[in-house]
Enzyme design. Structure first.
Site, PDB file in Angstrom:
ATOM      1  N   GLY A  18       0.813  -1.217   0.000  1.00  0.00           N
ATOM      2  CA  GLY A  18       0.000   0.000   0.000  1.00  0.00           C
ATOM      3  C   GLY A  18       0.844   1.263   0.000  1.00  0.00           C
ATOM      4  O   GLY A  18       0.542   2.224  -0.720  1.00  0.00           O
ATOM      5  N   THR A 129      -4.515 -12.438  -3.851  1.00  0.00           N
ATOM      6  CA  THR A 129      -3.270 -13.192  -3.925  1.00  0.00           C
ATOM      7  C   THR A 129      -3.434 -14.473  -4.739  1.00  0.00           C
ATOM      8  O   THR A 129      -4.515 -15.070  -4.752  1.00  0.00           O
ATOM      9  CB  THR A 129      -2.795 -13.559  -2.503  1.00  0.00           C
ATOM     10  N   ASP A 130      -2.334 -14.907  -5.365  1.00  0.00           N
ATOM     11  CA  ASP A 130      -2.369 -16.186  -6.089  1.00  0.00           C
ATOM     12  C   ASP A 130      -2.551 -17.376  -5.141  1.00  0.00           C
ATOM     13  O   ASP A 130      -2.890 -18.472  -5.577  1.00  0.00           O
ATOM     14  CB  ASP A 130      -1.091 -16.368  -6.933  1.00  0.00           C
ATOM     15  N   TYR A 157      -4.899 -17.975   5.937  1.00  0.00           N
ATOM     16  CA  TYR A 157      -4.721 -16.696   5.226  1.00  0.00           C
ATOM     17  C   TYR A 157      -5.370 -16.758   3.851  1.00  0.00           C
ATOM     18  O   TYR A 157      -6.189 -15.912   3.477  1.00  0.00           O
ATOM     19  CB  TYR A 157      -3.225 -16.364   5.098  1.00  0.00           C
ATOM     20  N   ALA A 158      -4.983 -17.777   3.061  1.00  0.00           N
ATOM     21  CA  ALA A 158      -5.491 -17.867   1.685  1.00  0.00           C
ATOM     22  C   ALA A 158      -7.008 -18.046   1.673  1.00  0.00           C
ATOM     23  O   ALA A 158      -7.698 -17.486   0.810  1.00  0.00           O
ATOM     24  CB  ALA A 158      -4.792 -19.016   0.954  1.00  0.00           C
ATOM     25  N   LYS A 161      -8.617 -14.716   2.202  1.00  0.00           N
ATOM     26  CA  LYS A 161      -8.502 -13.869   1.007  1.00  0.00           C
ATOM     27  C   LYS A 161      -9.451 -14.368  -0.097  1.00  0.00           C
ATOM     28  O   LYS A 161     -10.032 -13.566  -0.829  1.00  0.00           O
ATOM     29  CB  LYS A 161      -7.060 -13.859   0.500  1.00  0.00           C
ATOM     30  N   PRO A 212      16.512 -19.156   8.335  1.00  0.00           N
ATOM     31  CA  PRO A 212      15.746 -20.396   8.537  1.00  0.00           C
ATOM     32  C   PRO A 212      15.028 -20.836   7.257  1.00  0.00           C
ATOM     33  O   PRO A 212      14.089 -20.181   6.813  1.00  0.00           O
ATOM     34  CB  PRO A 212      14.743 -20.015   9.627  1.00  0.00           C
ATOM     35  N   ARG A 280       6.667 -25.679   7.217  1.00  0.00           N
ATOM     36  CA  ARG A 280       5.402 -25.047   7.600  1.00  0.00           C
ATOM     37  C   ARG A 280       4.276 -26.072   7.413  1.00  0.00           C
ATOM     38  O   ARG A 280       4.226 -26.742   6.366  1.00  0.00           O
ATOM     39  CB  ARG A 280       5.179 -23.841   6.683  1.00  0.00           C
ATOM     40  N   GLY A 282       1.132 -27.724   6.080  1.00  0.00           N
ATOM     41  CA  GLY A 282       0.318 -27.484   4.874  1.00  0.00           C
ATOM     42  C   GLY A 282       0.995 -26.620   3.832  1.00  0.00           C
ATOM     43  O   GLY A 282       0.321 -26.005   3.006  1.00  0.00           O
ATOM     44  N   HIS A 283       2.320 -26.588   3.851  1.00  0.00           N
ATOM     45  CA  HIS A 283       3.076 -25.673   2.990  1.00  0.00           C
ATOM     46  C   HIS A 283       2.804 -25.933   1.505  1.00  0.00           C
ATOM     47  O   HIS A 283       3.126 -27.005   0.984  1.00  0.00           O
ATOM     48  CB  HIS A 283       4.574 -25.874   3.274  1.00  0.00           C
TER      49      HIS A 283
HETATM   50  N1  NAD Z   1       3.016  -9.206   0.086  1.00  0.00           N
HETATM   51  C1  NAD Z   1       2.733  -9.982  -0.941  1.00  0.00           C
HETATM   52  O1  NAD Z   1       3.620 -10.639  -1.501  1.00  0.00           O
HETATM   53  C2  NAD Z   1       1.329 -10.057  -1.471  1.00  0.00           C
HETATM   54  C3  NAD Z   1       1.084 -10.800  -2.621  1.00  0.00           C
HETATM   55  C4  NAD Z   1      -0.212 -10.833  -3.140  1.00  0.00           C
HETATM   56  C5  NAD Z   1      -1.231 -10.144  -2.505  1.00  0.00           C
HETATM   57  N2  NAD Z   1      -0.974  -9.437  -1.369  1.00  0.00           N
HETATM   58  C6  NAD Z   1      -2.090  -8.707  -0.741  1.00  0.00           C
HETATM   59  O2  NAD Z   1      -1.761  -7.323  -0.813  1.00  0.00           O
HETATM   60  C7  NAD Z   1      -2.301  -6.636   0.310  1.00  0.00           C
HETATM   61  C8  NAD Z   1      -1.198  -5.860   1.005  1.00  0.00           C
HETATM   62  O3  NAD Z   1      -0.171  -6.797   1.398  1.00  0.00           O
HETATM   63  P1  NAD Z   1       1.113  -6.268   2.204  1.00  0.00           P
HETATM   64  O4  NAD Z   1       2.168  -7.286   1.997  1.00  0.00           O
HETATM   65  O5  NAD Z   1       1.349  -4.861   1.904  1.00  0.00           O
HETATM   66  O6  NAD Z   1       0.578  -6.403   3.698  1.00  0.00           O
HETATM   67  P2  NAD Z   1       1.122  -5.716   5.021  1.00  0.00           P
HETATM   68  O7  NAD Z   1       0.862  -6.726   6.105  1.00  0.00           O
HETATM   69  O8  NAD Z   1       2.497  -5.194   4.841  1.00  0.00           O
HETATM   70  O9  NAD Z   1       0.173  -4.441   5.230  1.00  0.00           O
HETATM   71  C9  NAD Z   1      -1.170  -4.562   5.600  1.00  0.00           C
HETATM   72  C10 NAD Z   1      -1.673  -3.171   5.996  1.00  0.00           C
HETATM   73  O10 NAD Z   1      -3.071  -3.288   6.326  1.00  0.00           O
HETATM   74  C11 NAD Z   1      -3.304  -2.606   7.551  1.00  0.00           C
HETATM   75  N3  NAD Z   1      -4.436  -3.250   8.220  1.00  0.00           N
HETATM   76  C12 NAD Z   1      -4.490  -4.510   8.733  1.00  0.00           C
HETATM   77  N4  NAD Z   1      -5.692  -4.721   9.300  1.00  0.00           N
HETATM   78  C13 NAD Z   1      -6.409  -3.590   9.123  1.00  0.00           C
HETATM   79  C14 NAD Z   1      -7.724  -3.198   9.480  1.00  0.00           C
HETATM   80  N5  NAD Z   1      -8.546  -4.029  10.151  1.00  0.00           N
HETATM   81  N6  NAD Z   1      -8.152  -1.964   9.131  1.00  0.00           N
HETATM   82  C15 NAD Z   1      -7.330  -1.107   8.463  1.00  0.00           C
HETATM   83  N7  NAD Z   1      -6.065  -1.413   8.129  1.00  0.00           N
HETATM   84  C16 NAD Z   1      -5.615  -2.643   8.451  1.00  0.00           C
HETATM   85  C17 NAD Z   1      -2.015  -2.742   8.325  1.00  0.00           C
HETATM   86  O11 NAD Z   1      -1.903  -1.754   9.363  1.00  0.00           O
HETATM   87  C18 NAD Z   1      -0.976  -2.594   7.226  1.00  0.00           C
HETATM   88  O12 NAD Z   1      -0.663  -1.239   7.013  1.00  0.00           O
HETATM   89  C19 NAD Z   1      -2.957  -7.687   1.177  1.00  0.00           C
HETATM   90  O13 NAD Z   1      -4.335  -7.682   0.904  1.00  0.00           O
HETATM   91  C20 NAD Z   1      -2.317  -8.984   0.729  1.00  0.00           C
HETATM   92  O14 NAD Z   1      -3.191 -10.074   0.912  1.00  0.00           O
HETATM   93  C21 NAD Z   1       0.279  -9.382  -0.841  1.00  0.00           C
END
Ligand code: NAD
Length: 346
Positions: A18, A129-130, A157-158, A161, A212, A280, A282-283
């Protein structure tokens, strides 16, 4: 390019993707106002956007996506939404799935309801997410997830999502809301919380600590630079077709072992710095993305994800930004998570 939005609401904009997205959009679309609504959980960090916090085009609202009044209040001034806010770490979801169901599913429902009732939201991107597609076998290297691959999530998690994606698509079908869903592979780049594999390994090595590696290390992930992801999300926001899912990938598959060896090599460390840890539960074995739809419809393809250069540049960022990651690693709860036998993965 004319943006369909004048004032964008970004949820979860203080997290890894974000914050990169907000910075990217402010550079690319100087006429756009952005409101960032974030609850600042352990993963949300105002320091991620310190360089733009006083920009008059940017506003931060400290609130939870599950808080209907706060969300409705913010939406009054907005005309589009990109929904990143989520609990995002698989290992934490195995430890306790409660916050994942609550934020990822109920939070999305609250946001969708508020957008529907506001009536002024003309674009809504659900960032997914994939991992919702489940796992591919290692012995079928030609297989990849398409947008019509059935969802078969394997981790809490998945699953959370997948539920959020399906809910968002149902709001398009039922209420004609302009919802698009993106499904992206593993991101890497600056400002990633140091519990995820690349910053975890890099910062461990900078501290002279071992990395790790889960199980046999053969699990395969596709790696995408976060700026490529931001560009793809912006393309979907501006030109995606409502009701569609768009896969986003980096054409950059690596096993966790290959990734580890490359990080060790780029940092001048030997393989004796690997600590094999129990796998992990269920990895998932392999994720692979077929991203032809976004390429053919929206003209997007990754341009910044090429290894080893993109990985080296990311390592360099963590070298140069110890002030950013040291306080996160020093936090007591994180220390518990990060020094346990929890291996590195997304
Ligand atoms: N990181 C990856 O590789 C990846 C890959 C594919 C999809 N995504 C998706 O992209 C999005 C962002 O991932 P990221 O890696 O930046 O995650 P992150 O954990 O770094 O950031 C999540 C943000 O959401 C905020 N947040 C959490 N709960 C909240 C709530 N209840 N209300 C308001 N804000 C809240 C947190 O404070 C944080 O700023 C997620 O939806 C994740 O599923 C991530």
């Amino acid at each position: 390019m004319t943006s369909p939005s004048q004032h964008l609401l970004v949820t979860g904009g203080a997290g890894f993707i974000g914050s990169n997205f907000i910075r990217f959009v402010m550079e690319q679309r100087p006429g756009l106002q952005i409101t960032n609504l974030d609850a600042l959980t352990y993963a949300g960090n105002p320091a991620n956007l310190a360089d733009i916090e006083s920009d008059e085009r940017y506003q931060f609202v400290h609130a939870d996506v599950r808080d209907r009044d706060a969300v409705s209040d913010v939406l009054r001034n907005c005309d589009a939404v990109v929904h990143f806010a989520a609990e995002s770490h698989v290992d934490r979801s195995i430890h306790d799935s409660g916050p994942f169901l609550s934020t990822n599913v109920i939070g999305t429902q609250v946001l969708l309801d508020a957008c529907r009732d506001a009536g002024n939201i003309n674009r809504f991107v659900q960032v997914g997410t994939d991992e919702v597609y489940g796992s591919l076998p290692l012995d079928c290297p030609d297989l990849a997830f398409t947008e019509s691959t059935p969802v078969q999530p394997n981790s809490p998690y998945a699953s959370s999502k997948a539920a959020a994606d399906l809910l968002a698509l149902s709001y398009h079908h039922t209420f004609d809301m302009p919802v698009m869903v993106t499904r992206c592979s593993n991101n890497f780049g600056p400002y990633q919380y140091p519990e995820k594999v690349i910053p975890l390994f890099v910062t461990n090595l900078l501290d002279g600590r071992k990395v790790p590696l889960y199980g046999d290390g053969l699990n395969v992930r596709d790696w995408l630079h976060v700026t490529d992801h931001c560009e793809a999300v912006l393309a979907v926001l501006e030109s995606g077709r409502p009701g569609q899912v768009y896969n986003i990938g980096g054409n950059n598959e690596q096993s966790n072992r290959e990734l580890t060896h490359m990080i060790l090599e780029l940092m001048g460390c030997g393989r004796d710095m690997i600590e094999q840890v129990a796998d992990r539960p269920g990895h998932d074995r392999r994720y692979a993305i077929d991203a032809r739809r976004i390429r053919d419809e929206l003209g997007w393809s990754p341009s910044r994800s090429q290894w080893p250069d993109a990985l080296e540049e990311t390592i360099q960022w963590y070298r140069e930004n110890e002030d950013w990651w040291r306080p996160l690693k020093a936090n007591a709860f994180n220390a518990t998570m990060l020094t346990s036998k929890s291996g590195g993965d997304s």
